[in-house]
Enzyme design. Structure first.
Site: not given
Ligand code: NDP
Length: 288
Positions: A97, A53, A120
């Site tokens: 994460q 990422k 997200d």
């Protein structure tokens, strides 16, 4: 007849190239998109995802702010970090994460992310908007699956789509997105009793389970489009999907490979959401 490969790597590269141009244009107007990535603990898979990422951010021109934190962090300290990021104008998107190490309340942390920065798309605001068909952040993996269908001109309208898996981050949002595109949608899960018959009805079959090669060739309708979202590591250390690719490609018309399908698309859509967040926070209308 062998299926046409849906090249997620290429579709993702095209999206990233467009985003890089858009980021350059935004920067010229004084808008510099930024993504904060929070990694707690030492999970090797999570470390790998986070570095992919960060790399993608660098290539596109998005600023990335990494917060790599020991697993000993308390819930209160993590909450404070999220609050700081929520209030930081340089940070347009926040990604925590998952999974978080044991002992931390994942749900509470995810719900603390400001809806304006929930790139997200896992929070209640984003998911509620998805159900309501209102513009909002769409979870990256299901969004990526839809973009692959679009890139190969596979129109879900009027087709029977089967989604195997009903998680909040993949299966459910994907089913809603297919519904939004006017597919007739069936969601299968671990209590589905006749999975093979259900799958055989699918013009579009999406697998998001996490069990290596559980979708066998004889579960694929001739001419179906198969989107394999699963990521499984075999005993030999090989990464495979939920679909038995070699058998499925003989029956499907289109199929995504693993790796090289849903994975790169997920990262591209995270970048997409971050750019969207920056635009939205700068008062540029939200469009998805
Ligand atoms: P979850 O474990 O949260 O959900 C798995 C789903 O599969 C559940 O709904 C479960 O049903 C269902 N399931 C389990 N066993 C069966 C079975 N035998 N038959 C039918 N359904 C079954 O996983 P995620 O949704 O988070 O992830 C799914 C896969 O996608 C994983 O391999 C993951 O690594 C991968 N993934 C890939 C991403 C990418 O970037 N490519 C991103 C995110 C995930 P039930 O609800 O009844 O338990």
């Amino acid at each position: 007849m062998a299926a046409e490969l849906i090249d997620g790597k290429k579709v993702a590269a095209d999206i990233r190239a467009k985003l890089a141009t858009e980021v350059a244009e935004l920067k010229a107007k004084g808008i510099a998109p930024g993504l904060a990535v929070v990694l707690v603990g030492e999970n090797p898979a999570s470390q790998k995802y986070v570095s992919s990422k960060e790399k993608a951010c660098g290539e596109i021109g998005i600023a990335s702010f990494a917060h790599k934190i020991p697993a000993t962090i308390t819930q209160a300290e993590l909450r404070t970090l999220i609050d700081q990021l929520n209030g930081d104008p340089k940070v347009n998107g926040i990604l925590v994460q998952l999974p978080l190490p044991k002992g931390l309340d994942e749900k509470e942390i995810m719900n603390r992310i400001s809806p304006a920065k929930d790139v997200d798309g896992f929070g209640p605001d984003a998911l509620g908007k998805l159900v309501l068909d209102e513009p909002g952040f769409i979870a990256c993996t299901p969004h990526g699956a839809m973009k692959m269908l679009e890139a190969y001109q596979i129109d879900p309208k009027g087709k029977h789509a089967v989604v195997v898996g009903r998680s909040v981050i993949v299966g459910k949002p994907l089913a809603l997105l297919l519904l939004r595109k006017h597919a007739t949608v069936t969601i299968a899960h671990s209590r589905t009793t006749n999975l093979k018959e259900v799958c055989l009805k699918a013009d579009i079959l999406c697998a998001a389970v996490g069990k290596a090669k559980m979708i066998t060739g004889d579960m694929i309708k001739e001419g179906a489009a198969v989107i394999d979202i699963g990521i499984n590591v075999t005993a030999e250390g090989k990464i495979v999907g939920d679909v038995d690719f070699d058998a499925a490609k003989e029956r499907a018309a289109y199929i995504t490979p693993v790796p090289g399908g849903a994975g790169p698309m997920t990262i591209a859509m995270l970048m997409y959401n971050t750019v969207l967040a920056a635009k939205m926070q700068a008062g540029i209308p939200f469009t998805v």
